[in-house]
Design an enzyme around this catalytic site. Structure first.
Site, PDB file in Angstrom:
ATOM      1  N   GLU A  51      39.626  33.043  38.622  1.00 40.65           N
ATOM      2  CA  GLU A  51      40.282  33.490  40.236  1.00 40.65           C
ATOM      3  C   GLU A  51      39.691  32.793  41.729  1.00 40.65           C
ATOM      4  O   GLU A  51      38.498  32.222  40.962  1.00 40.65           O
ATOM      5  CB  GLU A  51      40.217  35.082  40.213  1.00 40.65           C
ATOM      6  N   ASN A 100      35.156  33.718  38.820  1.00 40.30           N
ATOM      7  CA  ASN A 100      35.970  34.125  39.781  1.00 40.30           C
ATOM      8  C   ASN A 100      35.105  33.863  41.529  1.00 40.30           C
ATOM      9  O   ASN A 100      34.389  34.419  40.980  1.00 40.30           O
ATOM     10  CB  ASN A 100      36.421  35.729  39.621  1.00 40.30           C
ATOM     11  N   ARG A 127      47.720  34.234  33.561  1.00 34.49           N
ATOM     12  CA  ARG A 127      46.627  34.503  33.417  1.00 34.49           C
ATOM     13  C   ARG A 127      46.942  36.311  34.277  1.00 34.49           C
ATOM     14  O   ARG A 127      46.998  36.488  35.508  1.00 34.49           O
ATOM     15  CB  ARG A 127      45.542  34.837  33.998  1.00 34.49           C
ATOM     16  N   GLU A 153      35.410  41.097  36.010  1.00 34.48           N
ATOM     17  CA  GLU A 153      35.422  41.404  37.210  1.00 34.48           C
ATOM     18  C   GLU A 153      34.298  42.627  36.744  1.00 34.48           C
ATOM     19  O   GLU A 153      34.879  43.749  37.983  1.00 34.48           O
ATOM     20  CB  GLU A 153      35.505  41.588  38.265  1.00 34.48           C
ATOM     21  N   TYR A 155      35.460  34.066  45.358  1.00 38.99           N
ATOM     22  CA  TYR A 155      35.611  32.835  46.906  1.00 38.99           C
ATOM     23  C   TYR A 155      35.512  32.940  48.263  1.00 38.99           C
ATOM     24  O   TYR A 155      35.781  32.224  49.072  1.00 38.99           O
ATOM     25  CB  TYR A 155      36.705  34.763  47.309  1.00 38.99           C
ATOM     26  N   HIS A 215      41.314  45.538  33.811  1.00 39.42           N
ATOM     27  CA  HIS A 215      41.345  45.210  34.945  1.00 39.42           C
ATOM     28  C   HIS A 215      41.398  46.184  36.267  1.00 39.42           C
ATOM     29  O   HIS A 215      42.260  46.124  36.432  1.00 39.42           O
ATOM     30  CB  HIS A 215      42.529  43.649  35.064  1.00 39.42           C
TER      31      HIS A 215
HETATM   32  O1  IFM Z   1      42.721  41.306  44.265  1.00 38.04           O
HETATM   33  C1  IFM Z   1      41.315  41.327  43.279  1.00 38.04           C
HETATM   34  C2  IFM Z   1      41.639  40.827  42.158  1.00 38.04           C
HETATM   35  O2  IFM Z   1      41.850  41.833  41.666  1.00 38.04           O
HETATM   36  C3  IFM Z   1      39.971  40.361  41.418  1.00 38.04           C
HETATM   37  N1  IFM Z   1      39.095  39.813  42.123  1.00 38.04           N
HETATM   38  C4  IFM Z   1      39.572  39.602  43.796  1.00 38.04           C
HETATM   39  C5  IFM Z   1      40.704  40.041  44.293  1.00 38.04           C
HETATM   40  C6  IFM Z   1      41.134  39.893  45.754  1.00 38.04           C
HETATM   41  O3  IFM Z   1      40.072  40.719  46.331  1.00 38.04           O
END
Ligand code: IFM
Length: 482
Positions: free
Chosen positions: A383, A309, A90, A179, A311, A134
């Site tokens: 992500e 995405n 990606r 995002e 985290y 992006h």
């Molecule tokens: O690096 C970023 C990415 O560009 C978008 N999502 C989160 C990642 C980590 O912060």
């Protein structure tokens, strides 16, 4: 008849958890974070060129001028992907490489870079997955108003059409935006991302125009691509947890959910902006004027998969015990219009080098909740990953057991969510390479592959070998490095 031979039953609990055939094992990057070559091939300036060159905006004054030099080293990087057993890559397309000013005809030189990249991927048996946006808006479009201006969404539709016409014969899976919450609320709300504006009303207008741009993008892609092409969008839906079960804390979570999540999922998937969001932000925007007839239908055009995405989860409350950060936490200005009096807490337990709590249960909840809210819509994890303080040994290896543990824990959560009904079609590790981590510069390393920025030498970390084992066997390997 003789006695039947004794057959020892296979102990299935010894087998690593398997994923369905065809599950995508990918890695992700973004143009400004990896390409470099910002002045080559006729590329125009983007808002991130301007922002990163503005003193004080990025740690250490870092810029994406060279980044990981992927523009020149993409062949080496594709070879690495093949060694890692990736099925999919990606990447994002740099709008100012294709249209240097964000308008007008496409620059063939810019498109050629992506033709070469996708040809190389296809020759290596790797599926190209292209994201159209992006975060690198052409600077000239920002000068004309940026995302708070409706015209930017129209320009995005034209850009999407140019790219689809050029690459539609070789890219079968397309993302419109990555995002959009970050583009709108970090770019125009807290100002910690480009273009660095701090205007809550502008941030809300930007969110609507990003949604509209997605809709225009979907229409352009559908018009130019074969009917088999798949279209998605990647949302960083916040997995929000109230600190306590009190009514006030649940109300705090509702507000963050409205402006963090439902401002996108409402119009994209459920017919329009939610009433509570409109009420929370009525002092900032006139939604009746902002949303024009036809917008809802354009934004709500069907997509084939929803990209997520993830985290870390967010822990929020209505009042401020000692260690809480106000919703202004990311800079002096709030990225949460209508929820400025909500407080963010550090969840307990271990955290990554970003200070983000490590909690795979957030990914499980995100997948199962999203699946329940959107029956029939396949999901894609576009992500997931973590930054740690990676340091090569004197013999040039990078041991990153924390990243292996992070990836193992999160993939186990994905497997569990799938067993519980979430239709997940693939997983993209963030990131293939260490790269330019926006306002943190090069100090935060998310890659499965270490990059020595002085030499551009690539060193696959132990986690890369571990991920390769999992990808090649299509089954989650134990969290040990080999
Ligand atoms: O690096 C970023 C990415 O560009 C978008 N999502 C989160 C990642 C980590 O912060």
């Amino acid at each position: 008849m003789g006695a039947l031979p004794h057959i020892t039953p296979v102990d299935r609990t010894d087998l690593p958890p398997a994923f369905p055939p065809g599950f995508r094992w990918g890695a992700a990057t973004a143009a400004y974070q990896v390409e470099g070559a910002v002045r080559e091939g006729g590329r125009g300036p983007s808002i991130w060129d301007t922002f990163s060159r503005t003193p004080g905006k990025v740690t250490g004054g870092d810029t994406g001028d060279v980044a990981t030099d992927h523009y020149h080293r993409f062949r080496e990087d594709v070879a690495l992907m093949r060694e890692l057993g990736l099925t999919s890559y990606r990447f994002s397309i740099s709008w100012p490489r294709v249209q240097p000013t964000g308008r007008g005809p496409a620059l063939e030189q810019g498109l050629d870079f992506y033709r070469r990249l996708t040809d190389e991927l296809l020759a290596a048996g790797i599926e190209p997955v292209a994201t159209l946006y992006h975060w690198d808006l052409p600077q000239e479009l920002e000068d004309l108003g940026g995302w708070p201006a409706r015209s930017t969404a129209e320009r995005f539709g034209e850009y999407a059409q140019l790219v689809a016409q050029a690459l539609g014969d070789r890219v079968a899976l397309w993302g419109t935006l990555n995002e959009p919450w970050c583009s709108a609320f970090l770019g125009y709300g807290s100002g910690v991302h480009a273009p660095g504006r701090t205007d809550p009303a502008a941030a809300l207008r930007a969110a609507h125009h990003l949604n509209l741009a997605h809709g225009r993008g979907v229409a352009a892609l559908r018009a130019s691509l074969p009917s088999t092409a798949l279209v998605t969008i990647s949302l960083n839906l916040h997995q929000i947890r109230p600190l306590t079960d009190s009514e006030a804390d649940r109300e705090a979570a509702r507000r963050i959910d409205a402006v963090g999540n439902r401002i996108f999922t409402g119009p994209l998937l459920h017919g329009g902006y939610p009433d509570d969001l409109r009420a929370d932000t009525a002092h900032l925007v006139d939604w009746e004027r902002l949303v024009r007839p036809g917008d809802a239908a354009a934004i709500g055009a069907p997509i084939d998969l929803l990209g997520l995405n993830y985290y870390t989860p967010a822990l929020v409350s209505a009042s401020a015990p000692a260690a809480a950060r106000p919703a202004h936490g990311l800079g002096d200005h709030s990225p949460w219009p209508g929820a400025e009096r909500v407080f963010f807490h550090q969840p307990p337990g271990r955290a990554t080098a970003m200070g983000w709590a490590i909690d795979p249960s957030g990914l499980y909840d995100l997948l199962t909740e999203t699946a329940r809210a959107n029956p029939g819509l396949p999901l894609l994890i576009t992500e997931n990953g973590a930054a740690f303080e990676d340091v090569p040994t004197p013999s040039g290896e990078v041991h990153d057991p924390e990243r292996i543990a992070y990836l193992h824990g999160h993939l186990a959560a994905v497997h569990r969510a799938m067993a519980d009904g979430a239709d997940v079609r693939g997983y993209f590790l963030w990131s293939l390479l260490d790269n330019f981590e926006w306002s943190y510069g090069y100090g935060k390393r998310f890659g499965a592959v270490y990059v020595d920025y002085a030499t551009q030498c690539r060193i696959p970390k132990a986690s890369a070998a571990w991920y390769a084992g999992t990808a090649r066997s299509n089954a989650l390997q134990p969290p040990v490095s080999n």
